[in-house]
Motif scaffolding. Structure first.
Motif, mmCIF file in Angstrom:
data_model
loop_
_atom_site.group_PDB
_atom_site.id
_atom_site.type_symbol
_atom_site.label_atom_id
_atom_site.label_comp_id
_atom_site.label_asym_id
_atom_site.label_seq_id
_atom_site.Cartn_x
_atom_site.Cartn_y
_atom_site.Cartn_z
ATOM 1 N N PRO A 1 -4.192 4.052 3.896
ATOM 2 C CA PRO A 1 -4.615 3.517 2.588
ATOM 3 C C PRO A 1 -4.969 2.028 2.668
ATOM 4 N N TRP A 2 -4.183 1.284 3.408
ATOM 5 C CA TRP A 2 -4.459 -0.162 3.558
ATOM 6 C C TRP A 2 -5.742 -0.394 4.370
ATOM 7 N N ILE A 3 -5.844 0.284 5.520
ATOM 8 C CA ILE A 3 -7.035 0.103 6.376
ATOM 9 C C ILE A 3 -8.305 0.513 5.613
ATOM 10 N N GLY B 1 6.118 0.909 -12.129
ATOM 11 C CA GLY B 1 5.180 0.020 -11.458
ATOM 12 C C GLY B 1 5.873 -0.942 -10.515
ATOM 13 N N VAL B 2 5.099 -1.924 -10.072
ATOM 14 C CA VAL B 2 5.600 -2.845 -9.054
ATOM 15 C C VAL B 2 5.237 -4.281 -9.413
ATOM 16 N N VAL B 3 6.195 -5.173 -9.151
ATOM 17 C CA VAL B 3 5.981 -6.610 -9.322
ATOM 18 C C VAL B 3 5.926 -7.209 -7.913
ATOM 19 N N LEU B 4 4.836 -7.900 -7.609
ATOM 20 C CA LEU B 4 4.736 -8.567 -6.299
ATOM 21 C C LEU B 4 4.996 -10.059 -6.489
ATOM 22 N N LEU C 1 10.726 -9.183 3.693
ATOM 23 C CA LEU C 1 10.417 -8.629 2.383
ATOM 24 C C LEU C 1 11.726 -8.136 1.796
ATOM 25 N N LEU C 2 11.945 -8.445 0.532
ATOM 26 C CA LEU C 2 13.037 -7.790 -0.189
ATOM 27 C C LEU C 2 12.370 -6.813 -1.132
ATOM 28 N N ILE C 3 12.847 -5.598 -1.125
ATOM 29 C CA ILE C 3 12.254 -4.629 -2.044
ATOM 30 C C ILE C 3 13.370 -3.990 -2.867
ATOM 31 N N ILE C 4 13.319 -4.269 -4.156
ATOM 32 C CA ILE C 4 14.302 -3.689 -5.080
ATOM 33 C C ILE C 4 13.736 -2.361 -5.593
ATOM 34 N N ASN C 5 14.587 -1.351 -5.674
ATOM 35 C CA ASN C 5 14.181 -0.008 -6.119
ATOM 36 C C ASN C 5 13.024 0.566 -5.290
ATOM 37 N N PRO C 6 13.117 0.519 -3.971
ATOM 38 C CA PRO C 6 12.001 1.057 -3.185
ATOM 39 C C PRO C 6 11.879 2.565 -3.389
ATOM 40 N N PRO C 7 10.667 3.103 -3.293
ATOM 41 C CA PRO C 7 10.517 4.557 -3.291
ATOM 42 C C PRO C 7 11.394 5.148 -2.177
ATOM 43 N N PHE C 8 11.908 6.357 -2.379
ATOM 44 C CA PHE C 8 12.849 6.912 -1.390
ATOM 45 C C PHE C 8 12.176 7.141 -0.038
ATOM 46 N N ALA D 1 0.836 -1.211 0.000
ATOM 47 C CA ALA D 1 0.000 0.000 0.000
ATOM 48 C C ALA D 1 0.873 1.264 0.000
ATOM 49 N N ARG D 2 1.988 1.244 0.742
ATOM 50 C CA ARG D 2 2.871 2.425 0.750
ATOM 51 C C ARG D 2 3.536 2.606 -0.618
ATOM 52 N N ILE D 3 3.903 1.507 -1.265
ATOM 53 C CA ILE D 3 4.512 1.605 -2.604
ATOM 54 C C ILE D 3 3.493 2.198 -3.584
ATOM 55 N N LEU D 4 2.247 1.733 -3.518
ATOM 56 C CA LEU D 4 1.229 2.235 -4.449
ATOM 57 C C LEU D 4 0.890 3.696 -4.153
ATOM 58 N N ALA D 5 0.910 4.062 -2.860
ATOM 59 C CA ALA D 5 0.646 5.464 -2.515
ATOM 60 C C ALA D 5 1.730 6.350 -3.145
ATOM 61 N N TYR D 6 2.963 5.857 -3.132
ATOM 62 C CA TYR D 6 4.060 6.627 -3.735
ATOM 63 C C TYR D 6 3.893 6.716 -5.253
ATOM 64 N N LEU D 7 3.615 5.563 -5.884
ATOM 65 C CA LEU D 7 3.472 5.561 -7.350
ATOM 66 C C LEU D 7 2.331 6.482 -7.787
ATOM 67 N N GLY D 8 1.308 6.603 -6.943
ATOM 68 C CA GLY D 8 0.139 7.417 -7.267
ATOM 69 C C GLY D 8 0.381 8.919 -7.143
ATOM 70 N N ARG D 9 1.577 9.297 -6.671
ATOM 71 C CA ARG D 9 1.850 10.736 -6.541
ATOM 72 C C ARG D 9 1.993 11.412 -7.899
ATOM 73 N N LYS D 10 2.442 10.628 -8.913
ATOM 74 C CA LYS D 10 2.604 11.199 -10.259
ATOM 75 C C LYS D 10 1.438 10.747 -11.109
#
Ligand SMILES: C[S@@+](CC[C@H](N)C(=O)[O-])C[C@H]1O[C@@H](n2cnc3c(N)ncnc32)[C@H](O)[C@@H]1O
Length: 290
Positions: A82-84, A168-171, A249-256, A22-31
């Motif tokens: 966002p998740w709740i 985008g993101v691959v889960l 969790l491993l996260i490659i290229n996480p939002p800053f 949810a935090r990754i998608l919130a970041y991607l949704g900023r643009k």
């Protein structure tokens, strides 16, 4: 294949994974530019917590159930919102109360992605088990942005990367029924990264067989994929052989923004979800930026 996510839906591991997603998608949704979600082990999408499977384990009570009863600081509440909100959105008023519970349904990763994405975004969900896939199609409903695919998720990485949106993101969230799952996951991740080096990859793994976890992390380190974050969420201080004592969790290229957000949010959740009062989370770089 025996794995059925319905037994585990909404448990501590889902909480950790879904908060991060949810935090990754919130970041991607900023643009405004569209993004794509590629969820290669999608599951059924929506879980009935009053159903047989969820009732039998009751795992959700130590996960989303505990979260809904907890008090958090305003900052943590905002990060979890966002998740709740997506969890609340799949429950109509009174759904939970009819069962004497705070909620009845829990959304899996595809429904979370569906709830948080925008009209311009695209969603791909892979699920290989036919009845689970049927349930997923029904849960996703008519949504021109989303495709439910019968393809093997590992093959989908070859077929669908890079996506045309180029963001985008691959889960990656396999069932770990097979002892070789870690090795397969490392190979698939390294190959996927070669195809699409700028995508965000979020990979979930169980902490049970510590040696397998170490070998997996070493393999990723050896591949020298830069900017890989490792999150280790321990549910209890003492490991029990053959019991899930935490997850990673491993996260490659996480939002800053993600490191600080997850330290705060998962740090607060570790206290709420710990089984012996000694939960803890470590968020650190496996490989830093080049
Ligand atoms: C851990 S569950 C997924 C949970 C889901 N990601 C969520 O967070 O709500 C793993 C799912 O992957 C499915 N699966 C197993 N192997 C697969 C494969 N090779 N390709 C696609 N799906 C697979 C299983 O049937 C199961 O439903």
């Amino acid at each position: 294949m025996n794995y059925r996510h319905a037994f585990h839906a909404g448990n501590f591991a889902d909480v950790v994974k879904h908060v991060a997603l949810a935090r990754i998608l919130a970041y991607l949704g900023r643009k405004d530019a569209p993004y794509r979600v590629i969820d290669i082990h999608a599951g059924a999408g929506l879980y009935d917590l009053a159903g047989d499977e969820a009732e039998r384990t009751g795992e959700w009570r130590g996960g989303i159930g505990a979260v809904l009863q907890a008090q958090f600081t305003p900052q943590v509440t905002e990060l979890l919102a966002p998740w709740i909100d997506a969890v609340q959105a799949v429950n109509r008023a009174g759904d939970g109360a009819a069962h004497g519970e705070p909620l009845r349904y829990y959304p899996g990763s595809p429904l979370l992605a569906q709830a948080l994405s925008r009209p311009q975004d695209r969603l791909l969900f892979c699920e290989t088990v036919p009845p689970v896939r049927d349930a997923l199609s029904e849960a996703v409903g008519k949504d021109a942005r989303a495709k439910v695919l019968a393809v093997d998720g590992w093959q989908a990485l070859n077929a669908y990367l890079p996506p045309k949106e180029r963001r985008g993101v691959v889960l990656i969230d396999p069932p770990f029924e097979d002892a070789r799952e870690f090795a397969r996951m490392a190979d698939a991740l390294i190959e996927a990264y070669r195809r699409w080096a700028t995508g965000i990859y979020a990979v979930w793994y169980p902490i049970k067989d510590v040696r397998a976890v170490d070998a997996f992390r070493r393999e990723i380190e050896r591949a020298r994929i830069p900017k890989t974050l490792n999150i280790q969420f321990d549910l209890r201080a003492v490991r029990q052989a053959d019991a899930l004592s935490g997850c990673g969790l491993l996260i490659i290229n996480p939002p800053f923004t993600l490191v600080d957000e997850l330290r705060l949010a998962l740090g607060a959740l570790a206290k709420v979800l710990a089984t012996d009062g000694a939960g803890r989370v470590r968020v650190g770089w496996l490989t830093p930026e080049r």
